[in-house]
Scaffold this active site. Structure first.
Site, PDB file in Angstrom:
ATOM      1  N   GLU A 182       0.838  -1.203   0.000  1.00 45.77           N
ATOM      2  CA  GLU A 182       0.000   0.000   0.000  1.00 45.77           C
ATOM      3  C   GLU A 182       0.876   1.257   0.000  1.00 45.77           C
ATOM      4  O   GLU A 182       0.520   2.268  -0.603  1.00 45.77           O
ATOM      5  CB  GLU A 182      -0.957  -0.030   1.192  1.00 45.77           C
ATOM      6  CG  GLU A 182      -2.037  -1.092   0.986  1.00 45.77           C
ATOM      7  CD  GLU A 182      -2.854  -1.414   2.225  1.00 45.77           C
ATOM      8  OE1 GLU A 182      -2.813  -0.631   3.186  1.00 45.77           O
ATOM      9  OE2 GLU A 182      -3.530  -2.470   2.217  1.00 45.77           O
ATOM     10  N   ASP A 195       5.166  -8.273  -5.232  1.00 41.24           N
ATOM     11  CA  ASP A 195       6.560  -7.840  -5.177  1.00 41.24           C
ATOM     12  C   ASP A 195       7.056  -7.626  -3.748  1.00 41.24           C
ATOM     13  O   ASP A 195       8.163  -8.002  -3.387  1.00 41.24           O
ATOM     14  CB  ASP A 195       6.736  -6.551  -5.981  1.00 41.24           C
ATOM     15  CG  ASP A 195       6.302  -6.739  -7.426  1.00 41.24           C
ATOM     16  OD1 ASP A 195       6.052  -7.896  -7.817  1.00 41.24           O
ATOM     17  OD2 ASP A 195       6.186  -5.737  -8.149  1.00 41.24           O
TER      18      ASP A 195
END
Ligand code: NG1
Length: 443
Positions: A182, A195
């Site tokens: 985020e 990732d």
């Protein structure tokens, strides 16, 4: 522990790595003065299989690569973050940690660190100390940029890890990985979780099976899968830079969401293609039209809100896209089984099938990716070859036997260069370990 031991533990014996760390330490001392310094690292990644599945709440199988970003840091008594980069093209930057950090201009490298700092300010309920920090990410040991190995997420992760550690905050890794994903939205992209998860949760010599569907409690199902010994991961960059901000990526997302709307006929209340994964494709295919326009998809109830789509008449290849996602999820599960059984030939077949599906069903290949896949296949000792990442350029991934490494590094650039005129960047990596604080010492 001494620096040499830590470096050996992380990479195996490597004089280049040790020299890289020593050079970063001396640059740090030159810029910020003598005193204590803590060293952190975060690896880049390559996705072995599981493409365009993450935003459909499906499965992915990334590995962390042994190309990483180092961040050397010393806490400050105030909230300033003073950033220096070993590569002079990245100018030094300063900002203050807080709830609402002003971004630098779009594309500026410091935005990944700003995003990480702002995220931490929201999660640690006390005023945060800043840091003097040096980033060292130059290839060959660093993560190449724009090569589809997620150097940006590695920077976000290493900055977040350093600031958290310097502020005595040690979050649980899975929620921290989600928070880091985020944090990266700060730079203006709305990427998935893969990732940051692989960077923070990788184990050496393992891939990470990740189910991108959150479990109710904020947790995720994941599983470390051993990589067969004697093989390495080949990453071959076509040199064609892809970008996900063009309209094509969003059209693929829209096609999947259109498929979800149609499939509600079979399973009411589904939200993602993942919800029909347990049903055989043959039972689903006829429910999904071959092609729909964006406006027809909207009329059919597809959730296209918050998805920028310029042309209401653009055509979505709904059936083929859904077929890709459905078959790709099954291939990821089959690849986990094959890897666990050490069956590299089977893994290679699955990578090949995944490439065909991405090219023909999802329609995300390009001539240079085809040229690279064909070139890899000509070399004995390689297993499978597929585009990795969104497509339209970027890298090809394959498994390669250690006896074929020299051939790969010498012949592959020649073969690819002969058919495209482009000099590719080819490297072979070993699945690496997760992002960590490595050591604190004095300079
Ligand atoms: P790349 O092309 O590696 O940035 C993109 C998405 C992934 C995933 C793949 C396709 C972003 C930042 N990344 O990856 O989440 O959807 O495409 O599998 O959107």
């Amino acid at each position: 522990m001494q620096l040499a031991e830590v470096v050996e533990q992380t990479y195996g014996e490597s004089t280049q790595q040790e020299a890289r760390y020593r050079s970063a330490l001396s640059t740090f001392a030159g810029v910020f003065g003598p005193g204590p310094v803590s060293i952190f690292r975060a690896p880049g990644r390559v996705n072995l299989i599981g493409e365009h599945t993450d935003y459909n709440h499906g499965f992915v199988l990334p590995v962390a690569i042994d190309r990483d970003i180092l961040l050397l840091a010393r806490p400050r008594a105030d909230s300033s973050v003073n950033l220096h980069n070993t590569e002079p093209v990245f100018a030094s930057r300063t900002f203050a940690v807080g709830f609402d950090i002003e971004p630098a201009e779009a594309g500026d490298w410091s935005n990944y660190v700003r995003g990480a700092a702002q995220m931490l300010a929201h999660h640690i309920e006390r005023p945060l100390l800043g840091m003097d920090a040096l980033v060292s990410a130059a290839p060959p040991q660093g993560t190449p940029r724009g090569a589809g190995v997620s150097s940006s997420s590695a920077l976000t992760v290493v900055a977040a890890l350093a600031l958290a550690w310097l502020n005595d905050w040690s979050p649980e890794r899975i929620s921290f990985a989600r928070q880091c994903s985020e944090a990266e939205w700060y730079v203006g992209t709305r990427g998935g979780i893969m990732d940051q998860f692989i960077s923070l949760l990788a184990l050496p010599e393992h891939a990470l099976f990740l189910d991108c569907r959150p479990l109710g409690n904020g947790d995720y199902h994941l599983n470390h899968v051993p990589m067969p010994s004697g093989y390495r991961v080949l990453v071959a960059n076509t040199g064609i830079r892809h970008t996900n901000v063009g309209g094509e990526f969003n059209l693929r997302v829209a096609a999947c969401r259109a498929g979800v709307a149609c499939l509600r006929e079979r399973v009411a209340d589904i939200t993602h293609l993942r919800d029909v994964q347990h049903i055989a494709w043959e039972e689903l295919a006829h429910i999904v039209p071959e092609v729909m326009s964006v406006s027809q998809a909207r009329e059919r109830g597809a959730d296209l809100a918050n998805l920028p789509l310029r042309d209401p008449d653009a055509l979505l290849r709904v059936r083929a896209c859904c077929r890709h996602v459905h078959s790709e999820n099954r291939r990821v599960q089959a690849a986990v089984d094959a890897l666990s059984a050490g069956d590299v030939t089977r893994v290679g077949e699955l990578l090949d099938e995944a490439h065909t599906s991405a090219r023909d069903d999802y329609d995300v290949s390009c001539p240079e990716l085809e040229a690279m896949v064909n070139a890899v296949k000509k070399i004995d000792g390689t297993y499978g070859a597929r585009l990795t990442g969104a497509g339209w350029g970027g890298c090809v991934v394959a498994l390669v036997h250690q006896d074929a490494l020299l051939d790969v590094e010498s012949i592959l650039p020649e073969l690819y260069g002969a058919s495209t005129g482009i000099e590719p960047h080819v490297f072979v990596c070993q699945p690496s370990s997760r992002a960590e604080h490595l050591l604190t010492l004095s300079v």
